[in-house]
Design a protein around this motif. Structure first.
Motif, PDB file in Angstrom:
ATOM      1  N   CYS A 141       0.846  -1.186   0.000  1.00 22.64           N
ATOM      2  CA  CYS A 141       0.000   0.000   0.000  1.00 22.64           C
ATOM      3  C   CYS A 141       0.888   1.245   0.000  1.00 22.64           C
ATOM      4  N   CYS A 194      -5.632   1.884   0.258  1.00 22.99           N
ATOM      5  CA  CYS A 194      -5.621   0.724  -0.632  1.00 22.99           C
ATOM      6  C   CYS A 194      -6.684  -0.280  -0.198  1.00 22.99           C
ATOM      7  N   ASN A 195      -7.531  -0.656  -1.107  1.00 24.38           N
ATOM      8  CA  ASN A 195      -8.515  -1.725  -0.862  1.00 24.38           C
ATOM      9  C   ASN A 195      -9.312  -1.526   0.418  1.00 24.38           C
TER      10      ASN A 195
END
Length: 101
Positions: free
Chosen positions: A36, A50-51
């Motif tokens: 990330c 991230c995600n």
């Protein structure tokens, strides 16, 4: 780090701590730098989204800024709490040492 985050900028909400290798909400720089990567900086610290996870952590660049501050303030040095999260070639500790020269 936090999970259940919907915005990339600081100040959002989360549903809980992000999963970490050793403890929830905590991860090593050597993992985060590729898993990330940092997308911004706030308050002298990098952050990444991230995600659905939001992380804040130091990078060589943020450490360089902190070392400049320490020198400008006439401080006697800096310390590293724990080094196992650094990369194998010591990116973070090298940034600290170079920044204090």
């Amino acid at each position: 780090g936090w999970t259940g985050v919907t915005q990339s900028t600081p100040g959002g909400t989360a549903t809980g701590p992000a999963p970490g290798t050793y403890e929830q909400g905590i991860e090593d720089y050597k993992v985060l730098k590729t898993k990330c990567p940092a997308t911004g900086t706030v308050g002298g610290t990098a952050y990444a989204f991230c995600n659905g996870q939001w992380w804040s952590y130091d990078t060589p660049a943020t450490i360089a800024g902190k070392m400049t501050y320490a020198k400008n303030q006439g401080l006697g040095g800096a310390f590293f709490w724990e080094t196992s999260g650094d990369t194998a070639n010591g990116e973070l500790i090298t940034a600290m040492a170079n920044g204090l020269k």
